[in-house]
Design an enzyme around this catalytic site. Structure first.
Site, short mmCIF file in Angstrom:
data_model
loop_
_atom_site.label_atom_id
_atom_site.label_comp_id
_atom_site.label_asym_id
_atom_site.label_seq_id
_atom_site.Cartn_x
_atom_site.Cartn_y
_atom_site.Cartn_z
N ASP A 116 0.96 -1.07 -0.09
CA ASP A 116 -0.16 -0.04 -0.07
C ASP A 116 0.87 1.14 0.03
O ASP A 116 2.01 1.20 0.68
CB ASP A 116 -0.87 -0.04 1.11
CG ASP A 116 -2.11 -1.08 1.11
OD1 ASP A 116 -2.37 -1.39 0.05
OD2 ASP A 116 -2.38 -1.38 2.16
N ASP A 135 -7.03 -1.63 -4.15
CA ASP A 135 -8.19 -1.42 -3.29
C ASP A 135 -9.20 -0.51 -3.38
O ASP A 135 -10.26 -0.65 -3.36
CB ASP A 135 -7.52 -0.73 -1.99
CG ASP A 135 -6.54 -1.57 -1.19
OD1 ASP A 135 -6.41 -2.76 -1.19
OD2 ASP A 135 -5.51 -1.16 -0.51
#
EC number: 3.4.23.36
Length: 160
Positions: A116, A135
């Site tokens: 991330d 995501d």
């Protein structure tokens, strides 16, 4: 065909963005890069769980369970969308969700966690969480399925 193209486009966008930012810009070592503060910052985070690190664990069992769940959900959505009567936007939404899920699966297989790096804050709120293109795609794909998928019961006159 829409499903496949959407899945491939999202999968490639996710993996290319991760390689470019995490490895190409050496975010692993730098930790944080101010892109357009405070609105956009690249902030490195290895997510071993699901959203916001929920169910995170350092064990390989957790990792492989999350991989299996993502693959099972992707397979179920793919089978669901193959049934006749699903509108194009539902098929595209399914592809977006599947492409995002598979992008995160590849991370878990290769790195043991999801990479991330996107962090967005605004208006005095400092967001501590990071996310990635996959995501966003999973969220957008799921929302699209809720909005656009056809109800199979409605054709039979048995809905609601």
């Amino acid at each position: 065909m829409r499903l496949y193209l959407a899945a491939l486009a999202i999968f490639l966008a996710d993996q290319i963005s991760k390689v470019a930012v995490v490895f190409g810009m050496n975010l692993i070592e730098r930790g944080e890069i101010a892109v357009w503060p405070p609105f956009l910052t690249f902030r490195m985070a290895w997510n071993r769980g699901v959203n916001f690190g929920l169910f995170a664990g350092d064990s390989d069992v957790t990792r492989w369970i999350l991989i299996a769940v993502a693959l099972a959900i992707s397979g179920w959505v793919w089978i669901w969308m193959r049934k006749p009567g699903q509108p194009p936007m539902a098929q595209i939404s399914a592809g977006v969700l599947i492409g995002g899920a598979l992008g995160n699966v590849v991370d878990r297989v290769l790195y043991g966690a999801v990479a991330d790096f996107l962090n967005m804050s605004c208006c005095g709120f400092d967001n501590p969480y990071a996310f990635n293109v996959a995501d966003i795609a999973i969220f957008a794909g799921a929302a699209g399925l809720v909005l656009f998928a056809a109800d199979p019961k409605a054709k039979d006159g048995k809905s609601g």
